[in-house]
Design a protein around this motif. Structure first.
Motif, PDB file in Angstrom:
ATOM      1  N   ASP A  76       0.822  -1.212   0.000  1.00  0.00           N
ATOM      2  CA  ASP A  76       0.000   0.000   0.000  1.00  0.00           C
ATOM      3  C   ASP A  76       0.858   1.266   0.000  1.00  0.00           C
ATOM      4  O   ASP A  76       0.492   2.264  -0.618  1.00  0.00           O
ATOM      5  CB  ASP A  76      -0.956   0.013   1.194  1.00  0.00           C
ATOM      6  CG  ASP A  76      -2.066  -1.020   1.062  1.00  0.00           C
ATOM      7  OD1 ASP A  76      -2.263  -1.543  -0.063  1.00  0.00           O
ATOM      8  OD2 ASP A  76      -2.724  -1.311   2.079  1.00  0.00           O
ATOM      9  N   THR A  81      -3.512   2.397  -1.684  1.00  0.00           N
ATOM     10  CA  THR A  81      -4.553   1.411  -1.363  1.00  0.00           C
ATOM     11  C   THR A  81      -5.432   1.166  -2.584  1.00  0.00           C
ATOM     12  O   THR A  81      -5.400   1.932  -3.546  1.00  0.00           O
ATOM     13  CB  THR A  81      -5.429   1.908  -0.197  1.00  0.00           C
ATOM     14  OG1 THR A  81      -6.104   3.102  -0.620  1.00  0.00           O
ATOM     15  CG2 THR A  81      -4.615   2.175   1.049  1.00  0.00           C
ATOM     16  N   ALA A  82      -6.225   0.119  -2.526  1.00  0.00           N
ATOM     17  CA  ALA A  82      -7.148  -0.183  -3.618  1.00  0.00           C
ATOM     18  C   ALA A  82      -8.131   0.971  -3.802  1.00  0.00           C
ATOM     19  O   ALA A  82      -8.491   1.324  -4.933  1.00  0.00           O
ATOM     20  CB  ALA A  82      -7.888  -1.480  -3.323  1.00  0.00           C
ATOM     21  N   TYR A  83      -8.533   1.602  -2.711  1.00  0.00           N
ATOM     22  CA  TYR A  83      -9.448   2.737  -2.784  1.00  0.00           C
ATOM     23  C   TYR A  83      -8.794   3.901  -3.533  1.00  0.00           C
ATOM     24  O   TYR A  83      -9.433   4.543  -4.377  1.00  0.00           O
ATOM     25  CB  TYR A  83      -9.857   3.187  -1.379  1.00  0.00           C
ATOM     26  CG  TYR A  83     -10.753   4.401  -1.388  1.00  0.00           C
ATOM     27  CD1 TYR A  83     -12.087   4.286  -1.743  1.00  0.00           C
ATOM     28  CD2 TYR A  83     -10.244   5.660  -1.092  1.00  0.00           C
ATOM     29  CE1 TYR A  83     -12.911   5.397  -1.787  1.00  0.00           C
ATOM     30  CE2 TYR A  83     -11.051   6.780  -1.129  1.00  0.00           C
ATOM     31  CZ  TYR A  83     -12.379   6.644  -1.481  1.00  0.00           C
ATOM     32  OH  TYR A  83     -13.177   7.750  -1.525  1.00  0.00           O
ATOM     33  N   ASP A  84      -7.522   4.187  -3.235  1.00  0.00           N
ATOM     34  CA  ASP A  84      -6.800   5.262  -3.930  1.00  0.00           C
ATOM     35  C   ASP A  84      -6.714   4.994  -5.433  1.00  0.00           C
ATOM     36  O   ASP A  84      -6.854   5.910  -6.247  1.00  0.00           O
ATOM     37  CB  ASP A  84      -5.374   5.417  -3.367  1.00  0.00           C
ATOM     38  CG  ASP A  84      -5.347   5.992  -1.973  1.00  0.00           C
ATOM     39  OD1 ASP A  84      -6.328   6.664  -1.582  1.00  0.00           O
ATOM     40  OD2 ASP A  84      -4.344   5.774  -1.264  1.00  0.00           O
ATOM     41  N   ARG A  85      -6.481   3.765  -5.795  1.00  0.00           N
ATOM     42  CA  ARG A  85      -6.368   3.428  -7.218  1.00  0.00           C
ATOM     43  C   ARG A  85      -7.727   3.531  -7.910  1.00  0.00           C
ATOM     44  O   ARG A  85      -7.816   4.023  -9.029  1.00  0.00           O
ATOM     45  CB  ARG A  85      -5.764   2.036  -7.384  1.00  0.00           C
ATOM     46  CG  ARG A  85      -4.289   1.983  -6.982  1.00  0.00           C
ATOM     47  CD  ARG A  85      -3.633   0.673  -7.369  1.00  0.00           C
ATOM     48  NE  ARG A  85      -4.236  -0.503  -6.777  1.00  0.00           N
ATOM     49  CZ  ARG A  85      -3.959  -0.952  -5.544  1.00  0.00           C
ATOM     50  NH1 ARG A  85      -3.094  -0.315  -4.787  1.00  0.00           N
ATOM     51  NH2 ARG A  85      -4.541  -2.038  -5.088  1.00  0.00           N
ATOM     52  N   ARG A  86      -8.785   3.086  -7.237  1.00  0.00           N
ATOM     53  CA  ARG A  86     -10.130   3.191  -7.836  1.00  0.00           C
ATOM     54  C   ARG A  86     -10.557   4.642  -7.983  1.00  0.00           C
ATOM     55  O   ARG A  86     -11.213   5.004  -8.940  1.00  0.00           O
ATOM     56  CB  ARG A  86     -11.159   2.443  -6.991  1.00  0.00           C
ATOM     57  CG  ARG A  86     -11.254   0.977  -7.318  1.00  0.00           C
ATOM     58  CD  ARG A  86     -12.418   0.386  -6.586  1.00  0.00           C
ATOM     59  NE  ARG A  86     -12.195   0.595  -5.159  1.00  0.00           N
ATOM     60  CZ  ARG A  86     -12.265  -0.321  -4.228  1.00  0.00           C
ATOM     61  NH1 ARG A  86     -12.611  -1.523  -4.537  1.00  0.00           N
ATOM     62  NH2 ARG A  86     -12.012  -0.060  -2.966  1.00  0.00           N
ATOM     63  N   ALA A  87     -10.181   5.464  -7.017  1.00  0.00           N
ATOM     64  CA  ALA A  87     -10.567   6.873  -7.041  1.00  0.00           C
ATOM     65  C   ALA A  87      -9.716   7.680  -8.028  1.00  0.00           C
ATOM     66  O   ALA A  87      -9.995   8.851  -8.257  1.00  0.00           O
ATOM     67  CB  ALA A  87     -10.440   7.465  -5.637  1.00  0.00           C
ATOM     68  N   GLY A  88      -8.684   7.063  -8.571  1.00  0.00           N
ATOM     69  CA  GLY A  88      -7.852   7.737  -9.557  1.00  0.00           C
ATOM     70  C   GLY A  88      -6.694   8.521  -8.956  1.00  0.00           C
ATOM     71  O   GLY A  88      -5.985   9.235  -9.668  1.00  0.00           O
ATOM     72  N   PRO A  92      -3.129   2.581 -11.897  1.00  0.00           N
ATOM     73  CA  PRO A  92      -3.356   1.139 -11.728  1.00  0.00           C
ATOM     74  C   PRO A  92      -2.029   0.379 -11.673  1.00  0.00           C
ATOM     75  O   PRO A  92      -1.026   0.820 -12.214  1.00  0.00           O
ATOM     76  CB  PRO A  92      -4.163   0.741 -12.962  1.00  0.00           C
ATOM     77  CG  PRO A  92      -4.227   1.922 -13.836  1.00  0.00           C
ATOM     78  CD  PRO A  92      -3.655   3.100 -13.134  1.00  0.00           C
TER      79      PRO A  92
END
Length: 158
Positions: A76, A81-88, A92
C-alpha cells in the motif's frame, strides 16, 4: 509401597520402549538439478540455475499469496490502497509492477521463503531453516516446474 506409587511405576514402565524425541533424526531435502529448458533447448542444469529460479518471484505461483498478505502495508505504501487506485489518485498496478516489487523483497532479503545451501552439485534445504518437508516439496516442485528445471530429490540425515 502405596497404591499411588505402584500406579505411577506401572505408567512409567513403558517409557523405556518409546524412542525419545531427542533421538529422532531429522532429514534434510537434497535437490540435484538435471536439465533446464531455455528457449526450447535442453541443457545440463546447475545449482546456480536453481538459485536463480528461487530468486525469481514469478516462479512461486500460488505461494505468492502469502507474500501479498504478509506485506500488504508495504504494498500500500508503494502503490497506494485499492481505494486510492479506484478513485484515480494512484495509477493502476500492472502484474509486472507487482512482480518487480516482490522480487525486490526477495533480493533485499526482507523475505526469504526458502533458504538453500549449495553443496557441490546439489542444493540442500535444511529442515531447521525451511518449512516442513511436505510443504517444502510442494514449493520446490512449483518453482522448478515454472522455471522448467528437471531435478531429482533425496534426503540426507543431519
Amino acid at each position: 509401597m502405596n497404591k499411588y506409587s505402584l500406579v505411577r511405576l506401572m505408567e512409567n514402565e513403558g517409557d523405556e520402549e518409546r524412542p525419545s524425541s531427542a533421538l529422532k533424526a531429522t532429514y534434510n531435502l537434497v535437490v540435484t538439478p538435471t536439465n533446464i529448458t531455455k528457449d526450447g533447448k535442453t541443457t545440463k542444469a546447475t545449482p546456480n540455475d536453481i538459485i536463480t529460479a528461487l530468486n525469481n518471484v514469478v516462479n512461486y505461483g500460488m505461494y505468492m499469496s502469502n507474500l501479498r498478505t504478509r506485506f500488504s502495508n508495504d504494498y500500500d505504501k508503494e502503490f497506494g490502497t485499492a481505494y486510492d487506485r479506484r478513485a484515480g489518485r494512484k495509477p493502476p498496478v500492472t502484474k509486472n509492477m507487482e512482480n518487480e516489487f516482490y522480487s525486490s523483497l526477495l533480493k533485499n532479503k526482507k523475505v526469504q521463503l526458502l533458504i538453500p545451501t549449495v553443496e557441490g552439485d546439489t542444493i540442500v534445504f535444511y529442515q531447521k531453516d525451511n518449512p516442513k518437508k511436505v510443504e517444502l516439496d510442494k514449493i520446490i516442485k512449483t518453482v522448478l516446474k515454472n522455471a522448467e528445471i528437471e531435478y531429482t530429490t533425496s534426503t540426507k540425515e543431519s
